[in-house]
Motif scaffolding. Structure first.
Motif, PDB file in Angstrom:
ATOM      1  N   GLU A  87       8.361 -13.839  -7.127  1.00 56.02           N
ATOM      2  CA  GLU A  87       7.591 -14.315  -8.279  1.00 56.02           C
ATOM      3  C   GLU A  87       8.523 -14.748  -9.397  1.00 56.02           C
ATOM      4  O   GLU A  87       9.494 -14.059  -9.706  1.00 56.02           O
ATOM      5  N   PHE A  88       8.205 -15.878 -10.027  1.00 57.41           N
ATOM      6  CA  PHE A  88       9.026 -16.440 -11.098  1.00 57.41           C
ATOM      7  C   PHE A  88       8.123 -16.962 -12.211  1.00 57.41           C
ATOM      8  O   PHE A  88       6.976 -17.318 -11.968  1.00 57.41           O
ATOM      9  N   ILE A  89       8.675 -17.049 -13.414  1.00 55.99           N
ATOM     10  CA  ILE A  89       8.000 -17.713 -14.536  1.00 55.99           C
ATOM     11  C   ILE A  89       8.835 -18.940 -14.890  1.00 55.99           C
ATOM     12  O   ILE A  89      10.041 -18.833 -15.136  1.00 55.99           O
ATOM     13  N   PHE A  90       8.197 -20.109 -14.889  1.00 52.58           N
ATOM     14  CA  PHE A  90       8.858 -21.371 -15.210  1.00 52.58           C
ATOM     15  C   PHE A  90       8.062 -22.102 -16.273  1.00 52.58           C
ATOM     16  O   PHE A  90       6.897 -21.796 -16.525  1.00 52.58           O
ATOM     17  N   SER A  91       8.699 -23.111 -16.863  1.00 50.03           N
ATOM     18  CA  SER A  91       8.005 -24.027 -17.778  1.00 50.03           C
ATOM     19  C   SER A  91       7.672 -25.293 -17.028  1.00 50.03           C
ATOM     20  O   SER A  91       8.427 -25.719 -16.141  1.00 50.03           O
ATOM     21  N   THR A  92       6.555 -25.901 -17.386  1.00 47.41           N
ATOM     22  CA  THR A  92       6.213 -27.196 -16.807  1.00 47.41           C
ATOM     23  C   THR A  92       6.798 -28.299 -17.672  1.00 47.41           C
ATOM     24  O   THR A  92       7.049 -28.103 -18.864  1.00 47.41           O
ATOM     25  N   HIS A 112       6.336 -17.440  -4.388  1.00 49.06           N
ATOM     26  CA  HIS A 112       6.779 -17.955  -3.094  1.00 49.06           C
ATOM     27  C   HIS A 112       6.820 -16.773  -2.132  1.00 49.06           C
ATOM     28  O   HIS A 112       7.333 -15.707  -2.488  1.00 49.06           O
ATOM     29  N   ALA A 113       6.281 -16.934  -0.932  1.00 52.63           N
ATOM     30  CA  ALA A 113       6.154 -15.818   0.016  1.00 52.63           C
ATOM     31  C   ALA A 113       7.483 -15.112   0.293  1.00 52.63           C
ATOM     32  O   ALA A 113       7.526 -13.879   0.358  1.00 52.63           O
ATOM     33  N   GLU A 114       8.574 -15.850   0.439  1.00 55.38           N
ATOM     34  CA  GLU A 114       9.859 -15.233   0.747  1.00 55.38           C
ATOM     35  C   GLU A 114      10.721 -14.956  -0.490  1.00 55.38           C
ATOM     36  O   GLU A 114      11.490 -14.015  -0.506  1.00 55.38           O
ATOM     37  N   GLN A 115      10.608 -15.789  -1.512  1.00 52.06           N
ATOM     38  CA  GLN A 115      11.520 -15.687  -2.659  1.00 52.06           C
ATOM     39  C   GLN A 115      10.977 -14.880  -3.824  1.00 52.06           C
ATOM     40  O   GLN A 115      11.724 -14.540  -4.731  1.00 52.06           O
TER      41      GLN A 115
END
Length: 92
Positions: free
Chosen positions: A27-32, A22-25
């Motif tokens: 980088e994240f790693i999530f599960s789908t 996300h440009a402002e927040q």
């Protein structure tokens, strides 16, 4: 379509790790949780990820033998356990 379900694409349960940027927040790693021809649902439980509906993000599947493509997506739905992301058809 049945009841209040307005989805035009059939969802398929799929658990995969994805990198969401996300440009402002950041980088994240999530599960789908699931995927369809229209998008993907990411499970957000403990990370401080709070995008607004309409925000654009990039998503890339992780853990494949070769780098997966980076896809432009738009945040279109928020639930108690995550976000629905739709493939960005405009590519802006």
């Amino acid at each position: 379509m049945v009841g209040n379900d307005r989805r035009e694409h059939i969802r398929t349960a799929m658990s995969a790790k994805v990198k969401v940027v996300h440009a402002e927040q950041g980088e994240f790693i999530f599960s789908t949780r699931d995927i369809s021809d229209g998008g993907v649902f990411i499970v957000v439980d403990t990370e401080p990820f709070t995008p607004s509906l309409g925000d654009k993000v990039t998503v890339q599947v992780q853990g494949l033998p070769v780098p997966a493509p980076v896809l432009e997506m738009v945040v279109v739905r928020k639930t108690n356990d995550g976000y629905g992301l739709q493939f960005d058809q405009n590519g802006d």
